[in-house]
Write an enzyme that holds these catalytic residues in place. Structure first.
Site, short mmCIF file in Angstrom:
data_model
loop_
_atom_site.label_atom_id
_atom_site.label_comp_id
_atom_site.label_asym_id
_atom_site.label_seq_id
_atom_site.Cartn_x
_atom_site.Cartn_y
_atom_site.Cartn_z
N CYS A 111 0.81 -1.22 0.00
CA CYS A 111 0.00 0.00 0.00
C CYS A 111 0.84 1.27 0.00
O CYS A 111 0.32 2.35 -0.30
CB CYS A 111 -0.93 0.00 1.21
N HIS A 253 -3.19 7.15 2.24
CA HIS A 253 -3.63 5.86 1.71
C HIS A 253 -5.03 5.56 2.21
O HIS A 253 -5.33 5.69 3.40
CB HIS A 253 -2.66 4.77 2.15
N ASN A 283 -10.24 -0.28 -0.48
CA ASN A 283 -8.78 -0.20 -0.40
C ASN A 283 -8.18 -0.77 -1.69
O ASN A 283 -8.24 -1.97 -1.94
CB ASN A 283 -8.29 -0.99 0.81
#
Length: 334
Positions: A111, A253, A283
């Site tokens: 990520c 993020h 996500n």
């Protein structure tokens, strides 16, 4: 001194949109439970036959179209969910864009991949190894999610974002990419992982079909994500010679709305400065930041001249942050 500047951006999400209600057909949960604890209501999902490089090539095409030029001499792709374990995904993206022959390679930092990849891209340009680089973050984590796992099934979606980074001579020009704060801690490798696709699974004799899904320790990840992004953000802002009050917008993020809000509180910043689009995307791993940058720019929340703080946390564990003065970019479809 030769600089590197962001000069174009593009993004892409697959057309298929999956609601929480659809997810809940296979898990013991509800739309309200998922929304209140994660901020996620929908996620976009690649159809059968669509692979990571397809998403990456579409985002890259949009960035190139907005730029009005295909004069690219390097392609870098950030992904944790590439087309294959080997070869890398970057040469496939370049081929699909008609950019075969230029050097290409993948960056893998989960990520945090967009931040690590942007630092790598800027270094290539500043080091005179390339004049104009297409950097793509493309991910398809939904296909690595166990649809029967209540802890992970609602979280992930597919998507891609791309930026073009080019040589610049003016160190104060908008879009110039400055210093980064980057870090990793390998002691946390088990907090979130896809265990069945590497040498460890083969060496242990694990069946790949039984260990191909994302696993995670959500509670500990929450704590470490907030702590790491808060600390890294402070370092990046200080390196830019700024204070947190000087930051106009934060693109973090997009893992969980509560994580982003907790980072805002730890930094003692107004939550309204934190752009959040996880509700419609889930996500998307390393693609979440460029997707958010593009959407924030399109809707006018992020405008030319804004000082934007970018910060991420991912498996590894890894974290990274930087500050960019947003340039006046050409527009493209998203």
């Amino acid at each position: 001194m030769r600089q590197a500047a962001l000069v174009s951006i593009g993004s892409y999400v697959p057309p298929r949109r999956v609601s929480n209600d659809e997810i809940c057909q296979k898990i013991d949960s509800s739309d309200e439970w998922i929304r209140t604890r994660t901020g996620i209501q929908y996620r976009h999902v690649a159809d059968n036959g669509m692979v990571t490089s397809d998403l990456g090539a579409e985002a890259g095409e949009r960035a190139l179209t907005a730029l009005g030029s295909r004069d690219i001499d390097m392609v870098i792709v950030s992904t944790a969910t590439g087309d294959n374990f080997s070869p890398p995904t970057a040469p496939v993206v370049a081929h699909k864009l008609g950019l075969g022959g230029v050097p290409t390679f993948d960056v893998s930092a989960a990520c945090s991949g967009f931040v690590f990849g942007l630092a790598t891209t800027a270094g290539m340009v500043r080091g005179n190894l390339a004049n104009r680089v297409l950097f793509v973050s493309a991910e398809t984590p939904y296909m690595f999610t166990d649809p029967h796992d209540r802890n992970t099934a609602p979280l992930f979606g597919d998507g891609a974002g791309a930026v073009v980074v080019a040589a610049e001579t003016d160190p104060d020009a908008p879009g110039v990419i400055g210093a980064f704060d980057l870090g990793t801690d390998g002691s946390g490798i088990d907090l979130v992982k896809i265990p069945g696709h590497g040498s460890r699974a083969r060496a242990s004799g694990a069946l790949l079909t039984e260990s191909r899904y994302i696993t995670m320790n959500g509670r500990e990840l929450f704590v470490q994500a907030v702590t790491s992004m808060e600390r890294s953000s402070r370092v990046a802002v200080a390196q830019a010679g700024l204070s947190l009050d000087d930051i106009d917008i934060v693109i973090a993020h997009q893992a969980n709305r509560r994580i982003i809000e907790a980072v805002a509180d730890e930094l003692e910043m107004d939550r309204k400065k934190f752009f959040i689009n996880i509700g419609d995307n889930g996500n998307t791993l390393s693609a979440s930041i460029p997707l958010a940058l593009k959407e924030a720019s399109d809707c006018g929340v992020l405008a030319a001249g804004h000082r934007v703080l970018i910060t991420a946390f991912g498996s590894g564990t890894s974290w990274g942050s930087t500050v960019i003065t947003w340039p006046d970019l050409p527009t493209s479809s998203s």
